[in-house]
Design an enzyme around this catalytic site. Structure first.
Site: not given
Ligand code: SDX
Length: 427
Positions: A362, A305
């Site tokens: 989720d 998140h």
């Molecule tokens: C919702 O914003 C809100 O409040 C949203 C929400 C709401 O109520 O409105 O809470 C609802 O959207 C919840 C999130 C649902 N999405 C997912 O579950 C999809 C999987 N999660 C990711 O795609 C990700 O965690 C995000 C999009 C939710 C957050 O992404 P960020 O904050 O941009 O973080 P990032 O992509 O920069 O990740 C940081 C690191 C990265 O690695 P590095 O580049 O630092 O090496 O963590 C890794 C990412 O690769 N990472 C994951 C991961 N999520 C982040 N690696 C594996 N699996 C994951 N799920």
């Protein structure tokens, strides 16, 4: 000077005010930065940017805290109802019994759709994704309610907000009925907001539909958990659309479109599909390795998140609700065991620990929704249904602010500098 942030740029010092909210990080007020320094800030994805001032929802991502108008989500999920939380978000205080009864009655008076809107569904293929239908039909509402699109009129804002909250369950249920080829059911306002939705979705004509109290309570709680969430992507979309003066129906349709993405509200559908692909717990290590592999686009859906760097408090409630629904329906789902095991393995894996990746709202929701009978394609529709009250509350807060301006970010331009046109025969 107290509460000032000093910036040195191009050999000159600039002071900017530091503002403190009622709780949470202070903000550096940079509204005059460009005028004073000729420079922009650069923050793609808005990881360090406060886009607005709001009094609706507060999240402490490090502590896993979520408050709606100051009330913790865990207490609201346990003691409140979606209608009560809707009133709280819109009006700022918990309602008295009379206020709640009046609000619920008002909402129930708007649950019916204009009969012409039912024909919109017939323009879609039966296998259209329900979110595509939601985008289309909600956007089309503005063609039917010319009497409530003057956003400068608080009464217009109020009735269009009530219409949107009231009609989303009807529109969502109709999207499901259209997909399964069953006739639409009209709202039955003798039922609760959530009971009415369940009946419109799963009831059939000429048959009494029995709302199961435990399922109604679980569904209502899921709506509470999805009601609002600060300045997430879809809420920011609604605010940006609203800042141009667009009508509320168009703004909410924009929010629905943004929510659809798998990185946002579409993650509940993606998370259950991921659990189905993993299948049994013995296959979890392979998927954990894929999620950690930089060269593999696979991510654990329902994990991570932007704000929560601790357990999403909504996921905690969601996990306990799985057990309640299974008990009420006398069902189980092996995917729940897979989800629990996946969470346990991930939360003990250094990659997820270091990156502070926890289950979010989720991760478990799809298991509950599937047990209740929803197909995965309806999961984000239910998220949109619940989030509509948050979107309209945030929209109202913005439009009511006399100082609000159209949102118009700038950029770091890296394209070609000016050059002259080259005639075709010279290229
Ligand atoms: C919702 O914003 C809100 O409040 C949203 C929400 C709401 O109520 O409105 O809470 C609802 O959207 C919840 C999130 C649902 N999405 C997912 O579950 C999809 C999987 N999660 C990711 O795609 C990700 O965690 C995000 C999009 C939710 C957050 O992404 P960020 O904050 O941009 O973080 P990032 O992509 O920069 O990740 C940081 C690191 C990265 O690695 P590095 O580049 O630092 O090496 O963590 C890794 C990412 O690769 N990472 C994951 C991961 N999520 C982040 N690696 C594996 N699996 C994951 N799920």
């Amino acid at each position: 000077m107290a509460n000032q942030a000093k910036l040195n740029a191009a050999g000159k010092d600039f002071d900017f005010p530091v503002l403190q909210g009622s709780v949470g990080p202070e903000v550096i007020d940079i509204r005059k930065l460009y005028a004073q320094t000729g420079k922009f800030t650069f923050d793609p994805g808005f990881t360090s940017t406060a886009s607005c001032e709001s009094a609706l929802t507060y999240i402490d991502g490090d502590e896993g805290v979520l408050l709606h108008r100051g009330y913790p989500i865990g207490q609201l999920a346990e003691h409140s109802s979606f209608m009560e939380v809707s009133y709280l978000l819109l009006n700022g205080e918990l309602p008295s019994k009379d206020e709640l009864d009046t609000f619920s009655y008002t909402i129930s008076r708007h649950t019916m759709l204009h009969e012409q809107l039912a024909t919109f569904y017939r323009g879609f293929r039966r296998d259209a994704h329900p979110m595509a239908i939601m985008c289309g039909v909600v956007g089309a509402l503005s063609a039917f309610y010319h009497d409530s699109t003057d956003i400068a009129d608080p009464e217009h804002r109020k009735i269009s907000s009530h219409r949107l909250i009231a009609k989303m369950p009807t529109i969502a249920a109709m999207a499901y009925k259209y997909a399964v080829g069953q006739p639409f059911l009209y709202p039955d306002n003798n039922l609760s907001y959530t009971g009415n939705f369940l009946r419109m979705t799963f009831g059939v004509p000429a048959e009494e539909y029995e709302v199961i109290p435990a399922v109604e309570k679980a569904m209502d709680r899921i709506f509470i958990l999805h009601a609002d969430h600060e300045q997430n992507a879809s809420t920011s979309t609604v605010r940006l659309a609203g800042s141009s003066g667009a009508n509320p129906f168009a703004c909410i349709a924009a929010g629905i479109a943004c929510l659809w993405g798998p990185a946002h509200g579409g993650a509940n559908e993606a998370a259950l599909n991921m659990l189905k692909e993993i299948g049994t717990p013995d296959r979890i290590p392979h998927y954990i390795e894929r999620a950690k592999d930089k060269n593999d686009p696979f991510r654990l859906m329902g994990f991570g998140h932007r704000v929560y760097k601790n357990y999403d408090p909504r996921a905690t409630v969601m996990q306990s609700t799985v057990r309640e629904v299974f008990e009420a329906l006398k069902v189980t789902d092996p995917l729940f065991e897979t989800a629990l095991r996946l969470e346990e393995i991930a939360l003990n894996d250094p990659y997820f620990v270091e990156k502070k990746l926890f289950p979010n709202v989720d991760f478990y929701s799809g298991i509950i929704l599937s047990a209740i009978g929803f197909p995965t394609t309806m999961f984000t529709v239910l998220f949109a249904l619940a989030r509509t009250v948050g979107w309209v509350a945030q929209w109202n807060e913005m439009i009511s602010d006399p100082g609000q301006k159209i949102g118009r970010p700038r950029q770091l331009y890296t394209g070609p500098t000016q050059r002259d046109y080259v005639p075709l025969d010279k290229r």
